[in-house]
Design a protein around this motif. Structure first.
Motif, short mmCIF file in Angstrom:
data_model
loop_
_atom_site.label_atom_id
_atom_site.label_comp_id
_atom_site.label_asym_id
_atom_site.label_seq_id
_atom_site.Cartn_x
_atom_site.Cartn_y
_atom_site.Cartn_z
N PRO A 242 0.83 -1.21 0.00
CA PRO A 242 0.00 0.00 0.00
C PRO A 242 0.87 1.26 0.00
O PRO A 242 1.92 1.30 0.64
CB PRO A 242 -0.79 -0.11 1.31
CG PRO A 242 -0.73 -1.54 1.69
CD PRO A 242 0.59 -2.04 1.19
N PHE A 243 0.40 2.25 -0.72
CA PHE A 243 1.12 3.53 -0.74
C PHE A 243 0.11 4.66 -0.87
O PHE A 243 -0.77 4.62 -1.73
CB PHE A 243 2.11 3.59 -1.90
CG PHE A 243 2.81 4.93 -2.01
CD1 PHE A 243 3.80 5.28 -1.10
CD2 PHE A 243 2.46 5.84 -2.99
CE1 PHE A 243 4.44 6.51 -1.19
CE2 PHE A 243 3.09 7.06 -3.09
CZ PHE A 243 4.08 7.40 -2.18
N VAL A 244 0.25 5.66 0.00
CA VAL A 244 -0.64 6.82 -0.02
C VAL A 244 0.20 8.07 -0.22
O VAL A 244 1.10 8.36 0.57
CB VAL A 244 -1.45 6.95 1.28
CG1 VAL A 244 -2.40 8.14 1.19
CG2 VAL A 244 -2.22 5.67 1.58
N GLU A 260 -4.15 8.11 9.52
CA GLU A 260 -4.75 7.25 10.54
C GLU A 260 -6.27 7.19 10.36
O GLU A 260 -6.88 6.14 10.56
CB GLU A 260 -4.39 7.76 11.93
CG GLU A 260 -2.91 7.59 12.28
CD GLU A 260 -2.51 8.32 13.54
OE1 GLU A 260 -1.37 8.14 13.98
OE2 GLU A 260 -3.34 9.09 14.08
N GLY A 261 -6.87 8.32 9.99
CA GLY A 261 -8.30 8.33 9.74
C GLY A 261 -8.67 7.46 8.55
O GLY A 261 -9.66 6.71 8.59
N ASN A 285 1.48 6.11 10.66
CA ASN A 285 2.21 7.15 11.38
C ASN A 285 3.65 6.68 11.59
O ASN A 285 3.91 5.87 12.47
CB ASN A 285 1.54 7.46 12.73
CG ASN A 285 2.14 8.69 13.39
OD1 ASN A 285 3.33 8.94 13.33
ND2 ASN A 285 1.28 9.47 14.05
N PRO A 286 4.59 7.18 10.79
CA PRO A 286 5.98 6.72 10.92
C PRO A 286 6.64 7.14 12.22
O PRO A 286 7.61 6.53 12.65
CB PRO A 286 6.67 7.36 9.71
CG PRO A 286 5.82 8.54 9.37
CD PRO A 286 4.42 8.15 9.71
N ASP A 287 6.12 8.18 12.88
CA ASP A 287 6.70 8.61 14.14
C ASP A 287 6.35 7.68 15.29
O ASP A 287 7.17 7.43 16.18
CB ASP A 287 6.24 10.04 14.47
CG ASP A 287 7.03 11.09 13.71
OD1 ASP A 287 7.77 10.71 12.78
OD2 ASP A 287 6.92 12.28 14.04
N THR A 288 5.13 7.17 15.29
CA THR A 288 4.70 6.29 16.38
C THR A 288 4.79 4.81 16.00
O THR A 288 4.66 3.94 16.85
CB THR A 288 3.25 6.60 16.78
OG1 THR A 288 2.37 6.31 15.68
CG2 THR A 288 3.10 8.06 17.17
N LEU A 320 -0.81 16.08 13.19
CA LEU A 320 -1.45 15.83 14.48
C LEU A 320 -2.93 16.19 14.42
O LEU A 320 -3.34 17.00 13.59
CB LEU A 320 -0.80 16.68 15.57
CG LEU A 320 0.48 16.18 16.24
CD1 LEU A 320 1.08 17.30 17.09
CD2 LEU A 320 0.19 14.97 17.10
N GLY A 321 -3.72 15.62 15.34
CA GLY A 321 -5.09 16.10 15.50
C GLY A 321 -6.13 15.00 15.53
O GLY A 321 -6.42 14.38 14.49
N ASP A 322 -6.71 14.76 16.71
CA ASP A 322 -7.78 13.76 16.81
C ASP A 322 -8.99 14.16 15.96
O ASP A 322 -9.67 13.30 15.38
CB ASP A 322 -8.22 13.60 18.27
CG ASP A 322 -7.14 12.96 19.13
OD1 ASP A 322 -6.24 12.31 18.56
OD2 ASP A 322 -7.20 13.11 20.37
N GLU A 323 -9.25 15.47 15.89
CA GLU A 323 -10.41 15.92 15.12
C GLU A 323 -10.21 15.67 13.63
O GLU A 323 -11.16 15.36 12.90
CB GLU A 323 -10.69 17.41 15.39
CG GLU A 323 -9.68 18.40 14.83
CD GLU A 323 -8.36 18.45 15.58
OE1 GLU A 323 -7.46 19.18 15.12
OE2 GLU A 323 -8.23 17.78 16.63
N VAL A 324 -8.97 15.77 13.16
CA VAL A 324 -8.68 15.48 11.75
C VAL A 324 -8.85 13.99 11.49
O VAL A 324 -9.43 13.58 10.48
CB VAL A 324 -7.25 15.93 11.39
CG1 VAL A 324 -6.93 15.57 9.94
CG2 VAL A 324 -7.08 17.42 11.61
N ARG A 325 -8.34 13.18 12.41
CA ARG A 325 -8.45 11.72 12.26
C ARG A 325 -9.91 11.29 12.14
O ARG A 325 -10.28 10.53 11.24
CB ARG A 325 -7.80 11.04 13.46
CG ARG A 325 -7.78 9.52 13.39
CD ARG A 325 -7.20 8.91 14.65
NE ARG A 325 -5.84 9.37 14.90
CZ ARG A 325 -5.51 10.25 15.85
NH1 ARG A 325 -6.45 10.77 16.63
NH2 ARG A 325 -4.26 10.61 16.01
#
Length: 346
Positions: A242-244, A260-261, A285-288, A320-325
């Motif tokens: 997969p690639f986005v 993530e969303g 998420n490559p950071d986490t 970042l952002g839960d609301e975006v997710r």
């Protein structure tokens, strides 16, 4: 006028001290982003859909290198010869801010506007020395900007840097469906041209030309809510990973809340990753290190527009952002499910 010139002098001095604050990069790596920002600012300020072509040319070598950006047939009241001198009053505010940033970051900057009857020229030297002139001219409508980023701060574009600029211009065509972008440089033997009639959707067919798709066309979703907008397209494939390709406010990103969303929506669509072509991971998420497993590889392209995006770090490539997710998950989940069911229906 004196007050404006003093503002320009201060603006120019600060950009030269801290270029990365304004362009996200320093040295020659800032030049492609400076050029892209200038173009974005013109398109946003013009206030009308423009199909181009935009012709970007790099002339000269070393400290004599200059960049020309021509917007052929652009006829916008904002950039009309009669109003060009007013640009000085708006160049430190949105939407012209990035155009103004390029102007004061340059040793030489010239903006020429023609409307078929008049030609106006605005010149800025060393970030704050200003000259203007308007003359009769039968030249066809267009806007042309020529600038030379201050060599002592930004150096010049190398051969590799020219292709870095080309990549930014390709992204520009992807994010503005139907916009033609041409690029040439004296040190390159050929010319590059970009045109994606359906934007990100056209990109997917370009990228998967050597892979076996599982369905015709694309699965697509789009939504707007609370100063957030998202557009996404996917093509599921038989093999590969997969690639986005994702963008936030026009800039490439490497994952985070928006991905993530999308991943959450795909998990709802495919709760069992063993029921498909093959089990494949998607890192969201490559950071986490967050990832999901899916039953099908895919290619996707997604862009998100946010009023105030937040990122994990100064590189500004993981969102970042839960609301975006949650926004992206809601936008994609039901729409993708219905489209997938229609594709699988006998």
């Amino acid at each position: 006028m004196t007050e404006i010139l003093e503002q320009l002098r201060d603006f120019a001095a600060d950009i030269r001290r801290r270029p990365a604050i304004y362009f996200g990069r320093s040295g020659s790596t800032a030049i492609p982003l400076m050029t892209r920002g200038l173009i974005d600012a013109v398109l946003a300020t013009a206030g009308k859909k423009y199909s181009g072509p935009i012709v970007v040319s790099v002339t000269g070598k070393g400290r004599r290198q200059a960049i020309s950006v021509e917007f052929a047939a652009l006829a916008s009241p904002v950039f009309s010869p009669a109003r060009l001198d007013r640009f000085l009053q708006s160049m430190t505010t949105q939407p012209a801010y990035e155009l103004g940033s390029a102007a004061v970051a340059s040793r030489q900057f010239a903006m020429e506007s023609c409307d078929g009857q008049r030609r106006a020229l605005l010149e800025i030297k060393n970030g704050f020395q200003v000259a203007t002139e308007t003359t009769p001219s039968p030249l066809a409508p267009c806007l042309r900007v020529v600038f030379q980023p201050e060599p002592a701060v930004f150096d010049c574009l190398s051969h590799d840097g020219l292709y870095h600029l080309a990549g930014n211009l390709r992204d520009l065509s992807l994010l503005h469906p139907g916009l033609a972008v041409h690029f040439n440089a004296e040190s390159l033997a050929g010319k590059l041209r970009y045109f994606h009639q359906h934007g990100l959707k056209s990109l997917l067919f370009e990228d998967d030309h050597a892979r076996w798709p599982l369905h015709p066309g694309c699965l697509s979703f789009k939504a707007t809510a609370n100063d957030m907008r998202v557009e996404g397209h996917l093509r599921f494939l038989h093999a590969g990973l997969p690639f986005v390709r994702s963008y936030v406010n026009g800039h490439p990103t490497q994952g985070g809340a928006h991905l993530e969303g999308l991943g959450a929506a795909l998990l709802e669509l495919f709760p069992d990753p063993s029921l498909g072509c093959r089990r494949v991971p998607l890192i969201t998420n490559p950071d986490t290190g967050a990832k999901i497993d899916l039953p099908h590889p895919f290619l996707a392209a997604m862009q998100v527009q946010l009023a105030d995006p937040r990122y994990y770090g100064p590189t500004r490539d993981v969102l970042l952002g839960d609301e975006v997710r949650e926004f992206v998950r809601c936008a994609a989940s039901e729409t993708l499910r219905k489209q997938w069911e229609n594709l699988r229906a006998p």
